[in-house]
Design a protein around this motif. Structure first.
Motif, PDB file in Angstrom:
ATOM      1  N   UNK A   1       7.215 -17.821 -76.095  1.00 46.78           N
ATOM      2  CA  UNK A   1       6.395 -17.463 -74.946  1.00 46.78           C
ATOM      3  C   UNK A   1       6.400 -15.992 -74.596  1.00 46.78           C
ATOM      4  N   UNK A   2       7.307 -15.215 -75.151  1.00 46.40           N
ATOM      5  CA  UNK A   2       7.369 -13.791 -74.838  1.00 46.40           C
ATOM      6  C   UNK A   2       6.072 -13.104 -75.239  1.00 46.40           C
ATOM      7  N   UNK A   3       5.448 -12.412 -74.273  1.00 49.57           N
ATOM      8  CA  UNK A   3       4.212 -11.691 -74.557  1.00 49.57           C
ATOM      9  C   UNK A   3       4.491 -10.534 -75.506  1.00 49.57           C
ATOM     10  N   UNK A   4       3.668 -10.407 -76.538  1.00 45.25           N
ATOM     11  CA  UNK A   4       3.841  -9.306 -77.474  1.00 45.25           C
ATOM     12  C   UNK A   4       3.582  -7.978 -76.771  1.00 45.25           C
ATOM     13  N   UNK A   5       4.442  -7.027 -77.032  1.00 42.82           N
ATOM     14  CA  UNK A   5       4.343  -5.705 -76.427  1.00 42.82           C
ATOM     15  C   UNK A   5       5.008  -4.698 -77.340  1.00 42.82           C
ATOM     16  N   UNK A   6       4.478  -3.486 -77.369  1.00 44.37           N
ATOM     17  CA  UNK A   6       5.112  -2.432 -78.159  1.00 44.37           C
ATOM     18  C   UNK A   6       6.534  -2.181 -77.678  1.00 44.37           C
ATOM     19  N   UNK A   7       6.762  -2.368 -76.388  1.00 42.15           N
ATOM     20  CA  UNK A   7       8.098  -2.132 -75.836  1.00 42.15           C
ATOM     21  C   UNK A   7       9.124  -3.157 -76.311  1.00 42.15           C
ATOM     22  N   UNK A   8       8.661  -4.281 -76.835  1.00 42.67           N
ATOM     23  CA  UNK A   8       9.598  -5.286 -77.347  1.00 42.67           C
ATOM     24  C   UNK A   8      10.442  -4.734 -78.494  1.00 42.67           C
ATOM     25  N   UNK A   9       9.936  -3.684 -79.161  1.00 37.57           N
ATOM     26  CA  UNK A   9      10.689  -3.082 -80.263  1.00 37.57           C
ATOM     27  C   UNK A   9      12.028  -2.520 -79.790  1.00 37.57           C
ATOM     28  N   UNK A  10      12.118  -2.229 -78.507  1.00 40.23           N
ATOM     29  CA  UNK A  10      13.344  -1.647 -77.962  1.00 40.23           C
ATOM     30  C   UNK A  10      14.349  -2.710 -77.539  1.00 40.23           C
ATOM     31  N   UNK A  11      13.970  -3.982 -77.651  1.00 38.05           N
ATOM     32  CA  UNK A  11      14.856  -5.071 -77.263  1.00 38.05           C
ATOM     33  C   UNK A  11      15.671  -5.570 -78.456  1.00 38.05           C
ATOM     34  N   UNK A  12      16.907  -5.982 -78.186  1.00 38.97           N
ATOM     35  CA  UNK A  12      17.699  -6.661 -79.203  1.00 38.97           C
ATOM     36  C   UNK A  12      17.171  -8.085 -79.351  1.00 38.97           C
ATOM     37  N   UNK A  13      17.668  -8.809 -80.352  1.00 37.34           N
ATOM     38  CA  UNK A  13      17.249 -10.199 -80.534  1.00 37.34           C
ATOM     39  C   UNK A  13      17.624 -11.033 -79.316  1.00 37.34           C
ATOM     40  N   UNK A  14      18.807 -10.753 -78.743  1.00 35.50           N
ATOM     41  CA  UNK A  14      19.221 -11.471 -77.530  1.00 35.50           C
ATOM     42  C   UNK A  14      18.349 -11.082 -76.353  1.00 35.50           C
ATOM     43  N   UNK A  15      17.967  -9.810 -76.303  1.00 33.50           N
ATOM     44  CA  UNK A  15      17.094  -9.354 -75.227  1.00 33.50           C
ATOM     45  C   UNK A  15      15.743 -10.032 -75.262  1.00 33.50           C
ATOM     46  N   UNK A  16      15.225 -10.259 -76.456  1.00 32.61           N
ATOM     47  CA  UNK A  16      13.937 -10.936 -76.588  1.00 32.61           C
ATOM     48  C   UNK A  16      14.029 -12.390 -76.111  1.00 32.61           C
ATOM     49  N   UNK A  17      15.136 -13.041 -76.426  1.00 28.59           N
ATOM     50  CA  UNK A  17      15.327 -14.417 -75.951  1.00 28.59           C
ATOM     51  C   UNK A  17      15.404 -14.450 -74.428  1.00 28.59           C
ATOM     52  N   UNK A  18      16.136 -13.483 -73.882  1.00 30.80           N
ATOM     53  CA  UNK A  18      16.267 -13.406 -72.426  1.00 30.80           C
ATOM     54  C   UNK A  18      14.924 -13.128 -71.774  1.00 30.80           C
ATOM     55  N   UNK A  19      14.144 -12.215 -72.370  1.00 31.92           N
ATOM     56  CA  UNK A  19      12.854 -11.827 -71.789  1.00 31.92           C
ATOM     57  C   UNK A  19      11.858 -12.978 -71.770  1.00 31.92           C
TER      58      UNK A  19
END
Length: 284
Positions: free
Chosen positions: A183-201
């Motif tokens: 469900x995480x919306x794709x964003x260029x800023x997602x590149x700055x997230x860790x794998x755990x950060x993406x799960x949290x987001x």
């Protein structure tokens, strides 16, 4: 794919294309392209004779210099992705090309109420910079259609106001948000997230869905909003900036007197120091 860095050379090329009655679809981006951007390019390609993408990290729309410096940039990768979707033209100007005069003394734009709520409130000057650079790009490209993602919903309203007020002969096309499987919306800023950060987001989208479900069950907007806020309060690593239910037409809170309209549930939050935004639309 033809690549231009110079405004004049691009305008000469596009003038030649218009003489051949070729329609132009335009996708303005700040690069660090992902599947969401590519969905815009594919639609532009399907609906027009020419698909043009601009890649330019516009400094005037950043109210945080640290955010500007950390914004991901990879033009070579962007070029490869654009070629894979058969983009016809890439425009990648320099700051000197786009802002030949001193930016500190540059003009500013006002978008009324949109400057005072949600993104306008928390990012002062952001929409002025967006409006300025898009005015330049729309004037340069003179596209038949311009494509934007729904993820930046409030920005889409700003763009429509810009088109209406300045009489740009360009149709705005809003394309649904592209998401990860969680469900995480794709964003260029997602590149700055860790794998755990993406799960949290991904919990941001879950919170939006909770609000949407509550609204469709007949709960009042404030009650529904609180359900979303409560669901995010369980995650101390998520720093919520706002989560609001607004009338999609004007980004004002809906009231009991508001007729049945489409509302938007909008949020912004920090995860691992990265600011993310998202929204979903609900028929209230």
């Amino acid at each position: 794919m033809q690549i231009f860095e110079n405004i004049k050379s691009l305008q000469i090329f596009l003038s030649e294309q218009r003489q051949k009655n070729r329609s132009v679809g335009f996708v303005p981006t700040m690069g660090a392209l992902h599947s969401g951007h590519l969905s815009l390019l594919k639609q532009a390609k399907n609906e027009n004779d020419l698909a043009i993408c601009s890649v330019y990290v516009n400094p005037t729309q950043f109210n945080n210099t640290d955010d500007l410096e950390k914004y991901p940039r990879n033009l070579n990768l962007d070029k490869n992705l654009l070629e894979n979707v058969n983009c016809d033209v890439l425009f990648c100007p320099t700051n000197e090309e786009m802002y030949p005069y001193e930016r500190a003394n540059g003009m500013a734009m006002s978008f009324g109420r949109l400057d005072q709520v949600l993104e306008g409130k928390f990012r002062p000057g952001h929409f002025s910079g967006v409006g300025l650079v898009l005015s330049k790009l729309f004037h340069i490209v003179q596209a038949d259609k311009a494509y934007f993602g729904q993820k930046d919903l409030q920005q889409c309203s700003v763009v429509q106001k810009l088109v209406d007020e300045l009489f740009f002969d360009t149709q705005l096309v809003v394309v649904p948000t592209v998401r990860e499987d969680n469900g995480l919306a794709l964003s260029s800023r997602n590149e700055r997230l860790s794998s755990e950060g993406k799960k949290l987001a991904a919990n941001l989208y879950q919170a939006l869905q909770k609000v949407s479900d509550a609204l469709q069950r007949g709960k009042a907007p404030e009650q529904a909003r609180q359900e979303g806020v409560d669901s995010l309060s369980k995650y101390s690593e998520i720093e919520l900036e706002y989560l609001e239910v607004v009338d999609k037409r004007n980004f004002m809170p809906p009231t009991d007197a508001t007729p049945q309209v489409e509302v938007a549930v909008c949020t912004a939050a920090y995860v691992e120091g990265v600011r993310l935004i998202d929204n979903i639309l609900v028929f209230s």
